[in-house]
Motif scaffolding. Structure first.
Motif, PDB file in Angstrom:
ATOM      1  N   ASP A   1      -8.777   6.607  -3.252  1.00 50.57           N
ATOM      2  CA  ASP A   1      -8.027   6.943  -2.044  1.00 50.57           C
ATOM      3  C   ASP A   1      -7.871   8.447  -1.839  1.00 50.57           C
ATOM      4  O   ASP A   1      -7.631   8.892  -0.723  1.00 50.57           O
ATOM      5  N   GLU A   2      -8.003   9.241  -2.895  1.00 54.97           N
ATOM      6  CA  GLU A   2      -7.887  10.688  -2.741  1.00 54.97           C
ATOM      7  C   GLU A   2      -9.012  11.241  -1.889  1.00 54.97           C
ATOM      8  O   GLU A   2      -8.811  12.132  -1.072  1.00 54.97           O
TER       9      GLU A   2
ATOM     10  N   ARG B   1      -8.462   1.943  -6.831  1.00 57.08           N
ATOM     11  CA  ARG B   1      -7.793   0.733  -6.340  1.00 57.08           C
ATOM     12  C   ARG B   1      -8.825  -0.375  -6.200  1.00 57.08           C
ATOM     13  O   ARG B   1      -9.861  -0.211  -5.571  1.00 57.08           O
TER      14      ARG B   1
ATOM     15  N   HIS C   1      -1.846   3.437  -5.058  1.00 55.18           N
ATOM     16  CA  HIS C   1      -2.729   4.526  -4.660  1.00 55.18           C
ATOM     17  C   HIS C   1      -3.831   4.657  -5.702  1.00 55.18           C
ATOM     18  O   HIS C   1      -3.550   4.739  -6.894  1.00 55.18           O
TER      19      HIS C   1
ATOM     20  N   ARG D   1       0.806  -1.227   0.000  1.00 56.77           N
ATOM     21  CA  ARG D   1       0.000   0.000   0.000  1.00 56.77           C
ATOM     22  C   ARG D   1       0.836   1.274   0.000  1.00 56.77           C
ATOM     23  O   ARG D   1       0.327   2.343  -0.326  1.00 56.77           O
TER      24      ARG D   1
END
Length: 119
Positions: free
Chosen positions: A46-47, A29, A22, A18
């Motif tokens: 993930d952002e 992901r 990203h 991880r």
């Protein structure tokens, strides 16, 4: 070796992976988790910290499907690919969750690729 030690080693591998993987809004992901009887997949941005698509072997679409755990994993992969394409997600980054890339994890990836998902 106990199950606890095995899971701790898997989590350690997952943390290491991880650091490099990203997910973004264009390329989320594709995260895999497998338990003894079921398999779970999420597409995560993930952002923003949002789950865009989630499918598991417990999903209503797959409740009636009968087969081995590997066959079920392929169907989960196909379903997550189909749902991703419905949400205009064509590309993903594959996060195998610290598991070795074989068996159910590999079959799930192949199923997702069959439905048109690119990673």
């Amino acid at each position: 070796m106990s199950v606890l030690e095995k899971n701790q080693r898997r989590k350690k591998r997952h943390r290491r992976v991880r650091k490099k993987i990203h997910g973004t809004s264009d390329r989320p992901r594709l995260c895999v988790f497998k338990s003894l009887n079921h398999i779970y997949v999420q597409m995560i941005n993930d952002e923003e910290g949002h789950t865009l698509v989630a499918v598991s072997s417990l999903s209503p679409e797959l409740k009636s499907f009968q087969g081995t755990k590997t066959e079920v994993a392929r169907e989960v992969g196909k379903l997550v690919g189909k749902k991703a394409l419905e949400n205009n997600l064509e590309k993903a980054v594959y996060d195998r969750g610290g598991y070795l890339y074989h068996g159910r994890v590999k079959t799930l990836a192949e199923g997702a690729r069959e439905s048109g998902l690119v990673f």
